[in-house]
Design a protein around this motif. Structure first.
Motif, PDB file in Angstrom:
ATOM      1  N   VAL A   1      10.416  -1.876 -30.426  1.00  7.53           N
ATOM      2  CA  VAL A   1      11.296  -1.321 -29.389  1.00  7.53           C
ATOM      3  C   VAL A   1      10.819  -1.775 -28.012  1.00  7.53           C
ATOM      4  O   VAL A   1      11.613  -2.224 -27.177  1.00  7.53           O
ATOM      5  CB  VAL A   1      11.325   0.216 -29.468  1.00  7.53           C
ATOM      6  CG1 VAL A   1      12.103   0.797 -28.291  1.00  7.53           C
ATOM      7  CG2 VAL A   1      11.944   0.670 -30.785  1.00  7.53           C
TER       8      VAL A   1
ATOM      9  N   PRO B   1      19.807  -4.604 -24.904  1.00  7.20           N
ATOM     10  CA  PRO B   1      18.642  -3.747 -25.115  1.00  7.20           C
ATOM     11  C   PRO B   1      17.806  -3.562 -23.852  1.00  7.20           C
ATOM     12  O   PRO B   1      17.224  -2.499 -23.643  1.00  7.20           O
ATOM     13  CB  PRO B   1      17.851  -4.482 -26.206  1.00  7.20           C
ATOM     14  CG  PRO B   1      18.886  -5.239 -26.958  1.00  7.20           C
ATOM     15  CD  PRO B   1      19.855  -5.698 -25.911  1.00  7.20           C
TER      16      PRO B   1
ATOM     17  N   LEU C   1      17.012   1.922 -31.131  1.00  7.89           N
ATOM     18  CA  LEU C   1      16.049   1.770 -30.054  1.00  7.89           C
ATOM     19  C   LEU C   1      15.855   2.993 -29.163  1.00  7.89           C
ATOM     20  O   LEU C   1      14.774   3.154 -28.579  1.00  7.89           O
ATOM     21  CB  LEU C   1      16.459   0.592 -29.155  1.00  7.89           C
ATOM     22  CG  LEU C   1      16.641  -0.766 -29.838  1.00  7.89           C
ATOM     23  CD1 LEU C   1      17.170  -1.785 -28.837  1.00  7.89           C
ATOM     24  CD2 LEU C   1      15.323  -1.250 -30.446  1.00  7.89           C
TER      25      LEU C   1
ATOM     26  N   ALA D   1      18.237  -7.020 -29.829  1.00 12.29           N
ATOM     27  CA  ALA D   1      17.756  -5.929 -30.669  1.00 12.29           C
ATOM     28  C   ALA D   1      17.315  -6.465 -32.024  1.00 12.29           C
ATOM     29  O   ALA D   1      17.805  -7.502 -32.481  1.00 12.29           O
ATOM     30  CB  ALA D   1      18.865  -4.902 -30.853  1.00 12.29           C
TER      31      ALA D   1
END
Length: 629
Positions: free
Chosen positions: A386, A402, A432, A591
């Protein structure tokens, strides 16, 4: 609450309905809420002289909100209902005709997500003085059908009030369904326009204050015993937390259960935030949009404990995720329909009550230490992924999607509420986002309705005044339904709208490519010489559009710009939009990919190479699908 009274009052049917609604309350755990706290409306000939006039008569008792789109009004009401844990909602009134049929999408969303909303569409004349009247659907084989019948299959309760005296049982039934945690959804009372305006002598008792107690059904002792035996026999149990955890306010009970037993907790889209992201037992989202940690634990689990989940195809990876041959299921759910899914041991009860009973019955029982250590390590590994997806290469770079979430992650607290519903954002958010509070994560994925976010943000903000409320929308979603920006401006509701411009339907574009459809018709671009939409991006300025609707707009071109704009928007006291063009994931890191499958059938016969290869991959995944019997 006031005592019952006697006598009658002369009112129109519409006046009586509004007076009745203004005196309905819910109660749970000693907390009281106004059941119908406001009414949204767009007026036409089917409701202006009835409900419209009645709202003027009752202006002090029933707040009114002016909408711009009928579907959006329902979304706002649903957002409000979810934020209040289904204890309060709004009514929505429209005219007969297109105003009424525009309610259908919102009604479907409400019922699928088990969220209460009261719909009051006008209807054609009950007395039929002229036939057909304006906007009347003529059905040769049935004289009592109107366009409002399209609302029947998407309503948890439907009635057409063709006489004033019929309102009393219809209204009481409507309140019953709205407040029933096992049966709630969209409730429709179709109101013929002549009946709305007709006077009637109403019993005063109809207008007395009523309290509808929202039940917490307790679990059956035999079902608890069976569930306890299954948990004690399991070596690798996994909890799946669904939206029912939030509706029940069972988050603390879930945390206590996880802490006592050491069982890890994965979450559906509706259940995310049931535990804060940094809770040791939280392993993130599950299923097609889930984390590698949660999906690995699901594949190897010998017992799955579903709490308030419907087991949608995204959660189960289209019935391919739970791979252990002997895996068993225990389903704690307030509805027997959901509790029996997956051939589970059913535990039909309120989520909080069921978890409290399980915790007490399992006192002293914990998972093996090796299992707890395993998922703790996997959780730490995912957190590093993440962080990598969130981290930009430079403050001067254009952000990926992201990375937009990563910047927002650095600014929010547990007070902030994030709303999303469609496109590629639900997948990125589920994987995430680090949820900090029980209600921070508000993703509508039961219906995944484009255009939900902005009106829902208004409904949420009205239910949670003073808290920062963010509507995260891609360009395709924004273009579906931006009109309630005008309502936010009019009502001075300081929602924050983040528009991520990626020039098309990014999510469906990616899906199209994966199933051999080659991103056909998914980009917002000019036609190329080969007639496909692969030319230059369209010169559409969505930021200018938002500004033209009255919103304050901040444009961000780089990570640094975005950081400043989001911080400024968060502090704003007026509706504010942050507009950012995102970098595509095929040029920079995006991601993490999906960790589980989703069944979208691929052409069985095709001549194009992309479809042939996609079908081969599809057949490979289908082989893993199973029915849990």
């Amino acid at each position: 609450m006031s005592s019952r009274t006697t006598g009658t009052r002369r009112l129109t049917t519409a006046q009586a309905l509004i007076a009745f609604l203004a005196r309905q309350y819910t109660e749970r755990d000693g907390q009281y809420h106004r059941l119908i706290s406001a009414t949204w409306g767009i007026f036409g000939h089917g409701n202006v002289a009835g409900i419209g006039q009645a709202l003027i008569e009752s202006a002090d008792d029933m707040p009114f909100l002016q909408g711009r789109n009928e579907q959006a009004m329902v979304h706002a009401a649903v957002g409000h209902a979810r934020q209040t844990n289904r204890l309060s909602t709004h009514a929505v009134t429209t005219s007969i005709g297109p105003g009424a049929t525009n309610l259908v999408t919102g009604a479907a969303l409400a019922t699928i997500n088990r969220l209460p909303v009261l719909l009051l569409p006008g209807d054609t004349f009950a007395t039929r003085p002229a036939d057909p009247v304006l906007q009347q659907l003529e059905v040769p084989y049935a004289g009592d059908v109107s366009v409002n019948d399209t609302l029947r299959p998407v309503s948890a309760y439907f009635d057409r009030v063709t006489r004033p005296e019929a309102l009393i049982p219809a209204a009481l039934q409507a309140m019953r369904v709205l407040t029933d945690p096992a049966a709630t959804g969209a409730v429709t009372l179709a109101l013929p326009q002549d009946v709305q305006a007709e006077g009637h002598d109403w019993p005063e008792e109809f207008f007395a204050e009523r309290v509808w107690r929202v039940r917490r059904p307790q679990p059956d002792e035999a079902e608890i015993d069976a569930a306890v035996r299954a948990v004690r026999a399991a070596d690798r149990p996994l909890i799946i937390a669904g939206g029912g955890v939030h509706h029940s306010r069972a988050e603390a009970a879930l945390a206590a259960f996880a802490a006592a037993t050491g069982i890890p907790v994965a979450s559906t889209q509706a259940g995310k935030g049931s535990l804060p992201h940094d809770h040791p037992a939280d392993v993130g989202g599950i299923g097609h949009t889930g984390t590698a940690t949660a999906d690995h634990l699901a594949r190897t689990a010998d017992l799955v404990i579903g709490v308030g989940t419907r087991y949608t195809d995204f959660t189960t990876a289209s019935s391919t995720l739970f791979a252990q041959p002997g895996v068993r299921f225990v389903n704690l759910n307030i509805t027997g329909f959901d509790a029996h899914k997956m051939a589970a041991l059913p535990l039909v009860a309120d989520a909080r009550a069921g978890l409290e009973h399980l915790t007490a019955a399992l006192a002293g029982h914990t998972v093996p230490a090796s299992y707890a250590a395993e998922y703790a390590g996997l959780k730490a590994d995912w957190e590093s992924r993440v962080t990598a997806a969130y981290t930009p290469r430079s403050e001067d770079a254009r952000p990926t999607q992201p990375q937009v979430l990563g910047v927002l992650d650095t600014l929010v607290t547990g007070d902030d509420i994030l709303i999303n519903a469609a496109g590629s954002l639900p997948g990125d958010l589920h994987k995430l986002w680090r949820a900090r509070s029980r209600d921070q994560y508000h993703v509508e994925y039961g219906y995944s309705c484009m255009g939900y976010e902005i009106p829902a943000a208004i409904g949420v903000a009205l239910a949670a005044p003073g808290r920062p409320v963010w509507a995260l929308v891609g360009d395709g979603t924004y273009l579906m339904n931006p009109t309630e920006i005008v309502t936010a401006v009019q009502e001075r509701v300081p929602i924050k709208v983040v528009i991520l411009q990626n020039h098309g339907y990014a999510s469906i574009g990616g899906l199209s490519e994966s199933v051999g459809a080659e991103r056909y018709g998914t980009a917002y671009r000019y036609r190329a010489p080969d007639t496909t939409y692969t030319g230059e991006p369209l010169p559409v300025d969505l930021a200018a559009n938002a500004a033209s609707l009255g919103m304050r707009v901040l444009r961000a071109h780089t990570i640094g710009d975005l950081r400043e704009a989001l911080a400024e928007a968060r502090a704003a006291t007026v509706p504010t939009c942050v507009y950012v063009e995102t970098e595509t994931a095929d040029t920079v890191s995006g991601a993490p990919p999906a960790e589980a499958w989703w069944d979208v059938p691929v052409a069985e016969t095709a001549t194009r190479t992309a479809a042939v290869k996609a079908r081969e991959e599809y057949d490979r995944h289908v082989a893993a699908r199973r029915r849990h019997l």
